[in-house]
Design a protein around this motif. Sequence first.
Motif, PDB file in Angstrom:
ATOM      1  N   ALA A 433       0.830  -1.202   0.000  1.00 54.47           N
ATOM      2  CA  ALA A 433       0.000   0.000   0.000  1.00 54.47           C
ATOM      3  C   ALA A 433       0.863   1.251   0.000  1.00 54.47           C
ATOM      4  CB  ALA A 433      -0.938  -0.029   1.192  1.00 54.47           C
ATOM      5  N   GLY A 434       0.977   1.880  -1.134  1.00 57.71           N
ATOM      6  CA  GLY A 434       1.772   3.100  -1.262  1.00 57.71           C
ATOM      7  C   GLY A 434       1.012   4.287  -0.726  1.00 57.71           C
ATOM      8  N   PRO A 435       1.585   5.476  -0.827  1.00 58.60           N
ATOM      9  CA  PRO A 435       0.951   6.656  -0.251  1.00 58.60           C
ATOM     10  C   PRO A 435      -0.436   6.967  -0.839  1.00 58.60           C
ATOM     11  CG  PRO A 435       2.971   7.231  -1.487  1.00 58.60           C
ATOM     12  CD  PRO A 435       2.856   5.745  -1.490  1.00 58.60           C
ATOM     13  N   ALA A 436      -0.512   7.333  -2.101  1.00 60.40           N
ATOM     14  CA  ALA A 436      -1.837   7.647  -2.657  1.00 60.40           C
ATOM     15  C   ALA A 436      -2.161   6.634  -3.734  1.00 60.40           C
ATOM     16  CB  ALA A 436      -1.863   9.053  -3.222  1.00 60.40           C
ATOM     17  N   PRO A 437      -3.256   5.900  -3.558  1.00 61.00           N
ATOM     18  CA  PRO A 437      -3.566   4.879  -4.549  1.00 61.00           C
ATOM     19  C   PRO A 437      -3.923   5.482  -5.908  1.00 61.00           C
ATOM     20  CG  PRO A 437      -5.267   4.996  -2.855  1.00 61.00           C
ATOM     21  CD  PRO A 437      -4.217   5.969  -2.471  1.00 61.00           C
ATOM     22  N   ILE A 438      -3.714   4.670  -6.936  1.00 61.81           N
ATOM     23  CA  ILE A 438      -4.077   5.077  -8.294  1.00 61.81           C
ATOM     24  C   ILE A 438      -5.265   4.226  -8.704  1.00 61.81           C
ATOM     25  CG2 ILE A 438      -3.304   4.977 -10.713  1.00 61.81           C
ATOM     26  CD1 ILE A 438      -0.440   5.436  -9.616  1.00 61.81           C
ATOM     27  N   VAL A 439      -6.248   4.836  -9.325  1.00 57.97           N
ATOM     28  CA  VAL A 439      -7.357   4.031  -9.830  1.00 57.97           C
ATOM     29  C   VAL A 439      -7.301   4.014 -11.354  1.00 57.97           C
ATOM     30  CG1 VAL A 439      -8.964   4.144  -7.905  1.00 57.97           C
ATOM     31  CG2 VAL A 439      -8.891   6.033  -9.536  1.00 57.97           C
ATOM     32  N   GLY A 440      -7.690   2.892 -11.901  1.00 60.53           N
ATOM     33  CA  GLY A 440      -7.679   2.739 -13.353  1.00 60.53           C
ATOM     34  C   GLY A 440      -9.050   2.286 -13.810  1.00 60.53           C
ATOM     35  N   ALA A 441      -9.464   2.753 -14.969  1.00 53.17           N
ATOM     36  CA  ALA A 441     -10.775   2.370 -15.480  1.00 53.17           C
ATOM     37  C   ALA A 441     -10.702   2.217 -16.982  1.00 53.17           C
ATOM     38  CB  ALA A 441     -11.812   3.431 -15.115  1.00 53.17           C
TER      39      ALA A 441
END
Length: 528
Positions: A433-441
């Motif tokens: 779990a890194g600092p700010a997650p990335i979301v992909g769509a």
Amino acid sequence: MSRLEEEVRRRRTFAIISHPDAGKTTLTEKLLLYGGAIHLAGSVKARRSARHATSDWMKMEQERGISVTSSVLQFEYEGAQLNLLDTPGHADFSEDTYRTLIAADSAVMLLDNRKGVEERTRQLFEVCHRRRTPIFTFVNKCDRAGMEPLQLLDDVERDLGLKCFPITWPIVDGAHFLGVYHRELQQILLFEKGEDHGQRRAAVRVSSLDDAAVADAIGEGAWNRLHEEIELLELAGTPFSPEGFFSGEVSPTYFGSALTNFGVEPFLASFLKLAPTPRPRDSTIGPIQPEDEYFTAFVFKIQANMDPKHRDRIAFVRVCSGHFEAGMTVNHVRTGKSLRLAAPTQFLARERTLVEEAWPGDVVGIHDRGSLRIGDTLSSNGVLEFSGIPRFSPEHFARVRIGDPLRRKQLDTGLKQLSEEGAAQVFFSDSGAGPAPIVGAVGMLQFDVLLHRLESEYGVAAKLDFLPYKVARWVEGPAADIERLARGIGRSLVYDSKDRPLMLFESEWTLRTALEKEDAVRFHDIAP
Ligand code: G4P
């Protein structure tokens, strides 16, 4: 024949794959028209907007005037039951569109006669092709001049590797479309433009190719050209083989015009003859035949918050074998719990109705409080599981930012659950779990749904910072090679929720250069 065998034999479950504006909505309306589900085409669109006014679906859906979900249209034709799985294509294109294809037994590839294969057609075709789904091709908008038909089919073969076998062939005089020749029936169907803009069934005049009156009717030029082209197809064209069709290599092809109805009925009649009935599905205990007595199904889509008053969701379930009855209790194989399938929903021309029973090939909507996930198997024989539904590589990426750092835990829970449900995919910049997650769509609308649900269901007000990446590939290979690759310009290395590495690329071009240079690393566009 048992009732089960009869019902299986009657069913055809399919989807339409196309690029936006090729005419999918129009063709859908016309198929329903021939199926007798609606009497005046045009009402699908009209009803859709009427429904939005009274809809209790997501508020956002009303505000946007577009459908967040893809639904299932059921209609009868010549005693058969057709289940058309709707694949959203415009702004509501999403990973669901791909997943829906997994639930279909065949697909209709709809092409605009001026454009041929377009980007979205290609993406959707790939999903079908990988699964060896039988594909029909319908070349639409033939009422107006388009590409040379031979050229168009050649392009399809070169671009997709799909061989087209024309069942109908367009009769053209200069820029005018006169009708089609039906190669199998050896009949000419002449196009007569009606006054009512394609709202009712098209009138056709039928005669054989050798009928002297045909030459008079279509003119000598068109008649000569037709003869030459048909001869060429007989001599040099792809022969039709049922095996080639069933393995997705050869595509029966039709020309017509959804707008004016022309060619739709011959297509439908031929589709009915050729399209596969519900096909066996692979499972952990081998292929499950639709005629197997015990009930099995899998979840391919989850629609959240259809009724905001209750936090329930609808899981779209494709029946694979056996007989489904309302209220039956089945095994939820992943959790080992038993589940009562109460109040399931079925879809008839976009109206939701409750169903008492369903058969292989059918899709039912199961009310669910959050226990079901995409890919889950339901079975009255708890020992088997269907192979899961793959994750498709996203095309849009954003970093998730929250104003209140104390909500981080809720954010993580929300993202975890929503990604399990398939609403979006979550990535981290570092392994773990890194600092700010990335979301992909896969589609932009998925982000709006995600933010809406994070706020309404998890109380997290989040914002998205969009990232410049357009393509993602799961990568496999020696860690040192992957890290070196990640240092290139226009790319970034992230990890999915199962800690599998993915490389993000700013463009197809940066991906291609990586593909050309790298031998040690393998790239996958669906999760390996
Ligand atoms: P989509 O769902 O694939 O996005 O396509 P849709 O059916 O909405 O059709 C896109 C446009 O193409 C529409 O025109 C539609 O009327 C037109 N179209 C569909 N089939 C045919 C055809 O066989 N021949 C011709 N000439 N046109 C066809 P529009 O002007 O964008 O919308 P509308 O005002 O007609 O609804």
